[in-house]
Design an enzyme around this catalytic site. Structure first.
Site, PDB file in Angstrom:
ATOM      1  N   SER A 195     -15.054  53.828  64.763  1.00 36.28           N
ATOM      2  CA  SER A 195     -15.709  53.654  65.920  1.00 36.28           C
ATOM      3  C   SER A 195     -16.648  55.002  66.515  1.00 36.28           C
ATOM      4  O   SER A 195     -17.558  54.749  66.825  1.00 36.28           O
ATOM      5  CB  SER A 195     -14.607  53.596  66.901  1.00 36.28           C
ATOM      6  OG  SER A 195     -13.534  54.519  66.796  1.00 36.28           O
ATOM      7  N   GLY A 204      -9.724  53.162  58.477  1.00 39.73           N
ATOM      8  CA  GLY A 204     -10.696  51.908  58.623  1.00 39.73           C
ATOM      9  C   GLY A 204     -11.155  51.431  57.293  1.00 39.73           C
ATOM     10  O   GLY A 204     -12.028  50.393  57.283  1.00 39.73           O
ATOM     11  N   GLU A 258     -16.648  56.341  51.479  1.00 39.61           N
ATOM     12  CA  GLU A 258     -16.857  57.455  52.309  1.00 39.61           C
ATOM     13  C   GLU A 258     -16.701  58.754  51.607  1.00 39.61           C
ATOM     14  O   GLU A 258     -17.491  59.505  51.599  1.00 39.61           O
ATOM     15  CB  GLU A 258     -15.876  57.569  53.513  1.00 39.61           C
ATOM     16  CG  GLU A 258     -16.065  56.565  54.416  1.00 39.61           C
ATOM     17  CD  GLU A 258     -14.960  56.369  55.512  1.00 39.61           C
ATOM     18  OE1 GLU A 258     -15.252  55.969  56.534  1.00 39.61           O
ATOM     19  OE2 GLU A 258     -13.894  56.744  55.213  1.00 39.61           O
TER      20      GLU A 258
HETATM   21  C1  5RP Z   1     -12.620  54.794  57.952  1.00 34.10           C
HETATM   22  C2  5RP Z   1     -12.226  55.987  58.344  1.00 34.10           C
HETATM   23  C3  5RP Z   1     -12.705  56.557  60.004  1.00 34.10           C
HETATM   24  O1  5RP Z   1     -13.512  57.634  59.695  1.00 34.10           O
HETATM   25  C4  5RP Z   1     -11.419  56.835  60.754  1.00 34.10           C
HETATM   26  O2  5RP Z   1     -10.475  55.868  60.308  1.00 34.10           O
HETATM   27  C5  5RP Z   1     -11.766  57.114  62.068  1.00 34.10           C
HETATM   28  O3  5RP Z   1     -11.758  56.020  62.687  1.00 34.10           O
HETATM   29  P1  5RP Z   1     -12.246  55.945  64.167  1.00 34.10           P
HETATM   30  O4  5RP Z   1     -13.503  56.736  64.488  1.00 34.10           O
HETATM   31  O5  5RP Z   1     -12.338  54.698  64.638  1.00 34.10           O
HETATM   32  O6  5RP Z   1     -11.134  56.579  64.971  1.00 34.10           O
HETATM   33  O7  5RP Z   1     -11.837  56.993  57.737  1.00 34.10           O
HETATM   34  O8  5RP Z   1     -12.142  54.469  56.727  1.00 34.10           O
END
Ligand code: 5RP
Length: 260
Positions: free
Chosen positions: A35, A105, A111
């Site tokens: 997000s 996520g 990533e």
């Molecule tokens: C996805 C990630 C995201 O960067 C992490 O989960 C943070 O998510 P958000 O910005 O929705 O809090 O590592 O794999």
């Protein structure tokens, strides 16, 4: 700015806006997932539209690729982009050394590949994700589906010898089925409580057959941008040893909040 945005979204947007100011014309950029990263993609698209920046963007997930294309960004695969100038991404936890836990996520494999193929990684976050010791957030570990139960047993066994508080590894689910990553794998979420030695743990986890990658980012992140709901942002550059603070003005003049 839309009054319906929650304070946490305002904080995420403020961090995203400040990070996007670091982008220069002609850059090749890695785009994170989640997000906070979605706010960054929107803010970036606004800059591209208003300033005519020529950027080449490499997404870290199908979700981010779709959002970027929808907003008119030039999206290419990492194989076609080669080396990147900068990656901007969110995080689930970060500590004072900018060691991160990522993968909430489910995108930490792509990533990590994208971030390590970049000159610089900038993490954008709200203040709630800063911790003294990593590990309250479950550590995601991507494993191949073949024999994932055996990988889980080996992981739980090795956790017994690590400087952590918990040893439970849970298969991430998507409703009644195992969650499937963009690369076709499963995720085990490790409930560790605290991670005393992230480097040792990361090396050990990646030795387990079936493990593709864990969500610890060590010596990868250079800059963290922390946003607050009132528009305040703090940028910490650990390489330079600097901390800058400024305030983002939320204006109603653009349409960034239109579809939120
Ligand atoms: C996805 C990630 C995201 O960067 C992490 O989960 C943070 O998510 P958000 O910005 O929705 O809090 O590592 O794999």
């Amino acid at each position: 700015m839309s009054l319906s945005l929650t304070p946490i979204d305002r904080a995420k947007y403020a961090a995203a806006r400040r990070a996007v100011d670091l982008v220069e014309d002609g850059m090749k950029l890695g785009l994170g997932t989640g997000s906070t990263a979605a706010w960054m993609v929107r803010a970036l698209a606004e800059r591209v539209k208003s300033e005519g920046l020529r950027l080449t963007c490499v997404p870290t997930s199908v979700r981010t690729a779709e959002l970027g294309r929808e907003l008119g960004l030039k999206i290419v695969a990492l194989e076609d982009a080669g080396w990147l100038d900068m990656t901007i991404d969110g995080t689930d936890e970060f500590d004072a050394n900018l060691t991160l836990i990522k993968g909430g996520g489910g995108a930490h494999l792509m990533e990590k590949i994208v971030a390590t193929a970049s000159d610089k990684m900038v993490v954008i976050t709200d203040a709630s994700k800063e911790v003294k010791t990593l590990g309250a957030f479950p550590l995601p570990v991507e494993v191949v589906p073949f024999g994932w139960q055996a990988s889980r047993m080996l992981i739980e066994e090795l956790l017994g010898a690590m400087d952590v508080m918990g040893t439970q590894a849970s298969l991430r689910m998507n409703g009644a089925r195992p969650y499937i990553t963009d690369e076709g794998n499963h995720i085990l979420d490790l409930s560790l409580g605290r991670i005393g030695n992230p480097r040792q743990l990361s090396l050990a986890l990646n030795q387990v057959p079936g493990v593709v990658e864990n969500g610890l980012f060590i010596d990868i992140c250079d800059i963290v941008v922390i946003g607050f709901a009132d528009g305040l942002v703090e940028l910490r550059d650990i390489g330079e040893g600097t901390i800058e603070r400024e305030r983002i003005i939320f204006e109603d003049t653009n349409n960034i909040f239109r579809d939120v």
